[in-house]
Design a protein around this motif. Sequence first.
Motif, mmCIF file in Angstrom:
data_model
loop_
_atom_site.group_PDB
_atom_site.id
_atom_site.type_symbol
_atom_site.label_atom_id
_atom_site.label_comp_id
_atom_site.label_asym_id
_atom_site.label_seq_id
_atom_site.Cartn_x
_atom_site.Cartn_y
_atom_site.Cartn_z
ATOM 1 N N ALA A 38 0.837 -1.207 0.000
ATOM 2 C CA ALA A 38 0.000 0.000 0.000
ATOM 3 C C ALA A 38 0.870 1.254 0.000
ATOM 4 O O ALA A 38 0.539 2.246 -0.663
ATOM 5 C CB ALA A 38 -0.926 -0.008 1.211
ATOM 6 N N GLU A 39 1.992 1.226 0.713
ATOM 7 C CA GLU A 39 2.895 2.377 0.759
ATOM 8 C C GLU A 39 3.448 2.691 -0.633
ATOM 9 O O GLU A 39 3.483 3.847 -1.049
ATOM 10 C CB GLU A 39 4.059 2.114 1.713
ATOM 11 C CG GLU A 39 5.059 3.253 1.751
ATOM 12 C CD GLU A 39 6.343 2.919 2.480
ATOM 13 O OE1 GLU A 39 7.274 3.730 2.382
ATOM 14 O OE2 GLU A 39 6.433 1.863 3.123
ATOM 15 N N LEU A 40 3.860 1.658 -1.344
ATOM 16 C CA LEU A 40 4.378 1.869 -2.698
ATOM 17 C C LEU A 40 3.288 2.389 -3.628
ATOM 18 O O LEU A 40 3.553 3.263 -4.455
ATOM 19 C CB LEU A 40 4.957 0.572 -3.264
ATOM 20 C CG LEU A 40 6.426 0.303 -3.000
ATOM 21 C CD1 LEU A 40 6.845 -1.024 -3.626
ATOM 22 C CD2 LEU A 40 7.309 1.409 -3.508
ATOM 23 N N VAL A 41 2.087 1.874 -3.487
ATOM 24 C CA VAL A 41 0.978 2.309 -4.339
ATOM 25 C C VAL A 41 0.738 3.810 -4.163
ATOM 26 O O VAL A 41 0.482 4.521 -5.136
ATOM 27 C CB VAL A 41 -0.301 1.486 -4.056
ATOM 28 C CG1 VAL A 41 -1.513 2.097 -4.751
ATOM 29 C CG2 VAL A 41 -0.106 0.047 -4.516
ATOM 30 N N VAL A 42 0.863 4.304 -2.930
ATOM 31 C CA VAL A 42 0.708 5.740 -2.684
ATOM 32 C C VAL A 42 1.740 6.527 -3.489
ATOM 33 O O VAL A 42 1.414 7.552 -4.098
ATOM 34 C CB VAL A 42 0.822 6.047 -1.168
ATOM 35 C CG1 VAL A 42 0.963 7.540 -0.912
ATOM 36 C CG2 VAL A 42 -0.370 5.477 -0.419
ATOM 37 N N HIS A 43 2.983 6.053 -3.508
ATOM 38 C CA HIS A 43 4.032 6.728 -4.281
ATOM 39 C C HIS A 43 3.723 6.686 -5.782
ATOM 40 O O HIS A 43 3.880 7.690 -6.473
ATOM 41 C CB HIS A 43 5.399 6.084 -4.015
ATOM 42 C CG HIS A 43 5.940 6.380 -2.654
ATOM 43 N ND1 HIS A 43 6.398 7.620 -2.272
ATOM 44 C CD2 HIS A 43 6.100 5.581 -1.573
ATOM 45 C CE1 HIS A 43 6.813 7.575 -1.030
ATOM 46 N NE2 HIS A 43 6.645 6.346 -0.576
ATOM 47 N N PHE A 44 3.293 5.524 -6.267
ATOM 48 C CA PHE A 44 2.927 5.417 -7.687
ATOM 49 C C PHE A 44 1.804 6.401 -8.030
ATOM 50 O O PHE A 44 1.874 7.113 -9.030
ATOM 51 C CB PHE A 44 2.467 3.990 -8.029
ATOM 52 C CG PHE A 44 3.584 3.023 -8.282
ATOM 53 C CD1 PHE A 44 4.377 3.128 -9.409
ATOM 54 C CD2 PHE A 44 3.834 1.981 -7.394
ATOM 55 C CE1 PHE A 44 5.401 2.229 -9.658
ATOM 56 C CE2 PHE A 44 4.858 1.076 -7.630
ATOM 57 C CZ PHE A 44 5.644 1.199 -8.760
ATOM 58 N N ASP A 45 0.778 6.431 -7.191
ATOM 59 C CA ASP A 45 -0.373 7.295 -7.451
ATOM 60 C C ASP A 45 0.010 8.773 -7.426
ATOM 61 O O ASP A 45 -0.509 9.569 -8.210
ATOM 62 C CB ASP A 45 -1.491 7.013 -6.453
ATOM 63 C CG ASP A 45 -2.125 5.643 -6.656
ATOM 64 O OD1 ASP A 45 -1.867 5.003 -7.702
ATOM 65 O OD2 ASP A 45 -2.880 5.207 -5.760
ATOM 66 N N TRP A 46 0.948 9.135 -6.541
ATOM 67 C CA TRP A 46 1.383 10.530 -6.466
ATOM 68 C C TRP A 46 2.117 10.929 -7.748
ATOM 69 O O TRP A 46 1.896 12.017 -8.287
ATOM 70 C CB TRP A 46 2.259 10.754 -5.237
ATOM 71 C CG TRP A 46 2.671 12.194 -5.087
ATOM 72 C CD1 TRP A 46 3.923 12.690 -5.249
ATOM 73 C CD2 TRP A 46 1.832 13.313 -4.793
ATOM 74 N NE1 TRP A 46 3.910 14.063 -5.073
ATOM 75 C CE2 TRP A 46 2.639 14.462 -4.787
ATOM 76 C CE3 TRP A 46 0.465 13.444 -4.542
ATOM 77 C CZ2 TRP A 46 2.137 15.737 -4.538
ATOM 78 C CZ3 TRP A 46 -0.039 14.721 -4.292
ATOM 79 C CH2 TRP A 46 0.795 15.836 -4.285
ATOM 80 N N VAL A 47 2.982 10.064 -8.248
ATOM 81 C CA VAL A 47 3.702 10.358 -9.485
ATOM 82 C C VAL A 47 2.703 10.554 -10.629
ATOM 83 O O VAL A 47 2.835 11.493 -11.427
ATOM 84 C CB VAL A 47 4.729 9.245 -9.821
ATOM 85 C CG1 VAL A 47 5.281 9.407 -11.238
ATOM 86 C CG2 VAL A 47 5.869 9.249 -8.807
ATOM 87 N N VAL A 48 1.694 9.717 -10.710
ATOM 88 C CA VAL A 48 0.684 9.840 -11.765
ATOM 89 C C VAL A 48 -0.077 11.163 -11.634
ATOM 90 O O VAL A 48 -0.317 11.854 -12.629
ATOM 91 C CB VAL A 48 -0.292 8.639 -11.737
ATOM 92 C CG1 VAL A 48 -1.487 8.879 -12.646
ATOM 93 C CG2 VAL A 48 0.442 7.365 -12.140
#
Length: 119
Positions: free
Chosen positions: A62-72
């Motif tokens: 979930a932590e990584l997904v937050v980073h991915f979503d922020w970049v998008v």
Amino acid sequence: MDERFIEVVVRTKELGEKVLEELEHTQRLINEGQFEQSVYMFEEAMKGYAQIEAAIKPAASAELVVHFDWVVKVANQIVAAYSEQAFEQVKEMLQKSMIPAFKKLDQAIEETYKDYLTQ
């Protein structure tokens, strides 16, 4: 962890370095007034990012997904600024948002998979 996934993580880390270089080059192109070229370089960076996302996000925490979503989210804002030809805004978002967000994502990937990157 599956041997193939370890290879994916290693290649993803290498691709991340290339994407960061492309984002920084995009910023330099804007600084030099080469706006059209900066669009193409940003597009290349986002193609690389998309490969990273496709490889890692499906199995990401979930932590990584937050980073991915922020970049998008930031990428979408940059695309909107490009469409308005707001190049100063693009430059500022690259410097203050996109490059730091991508670095944080890259660090989070490295931290998450550090055991596999040191083999």
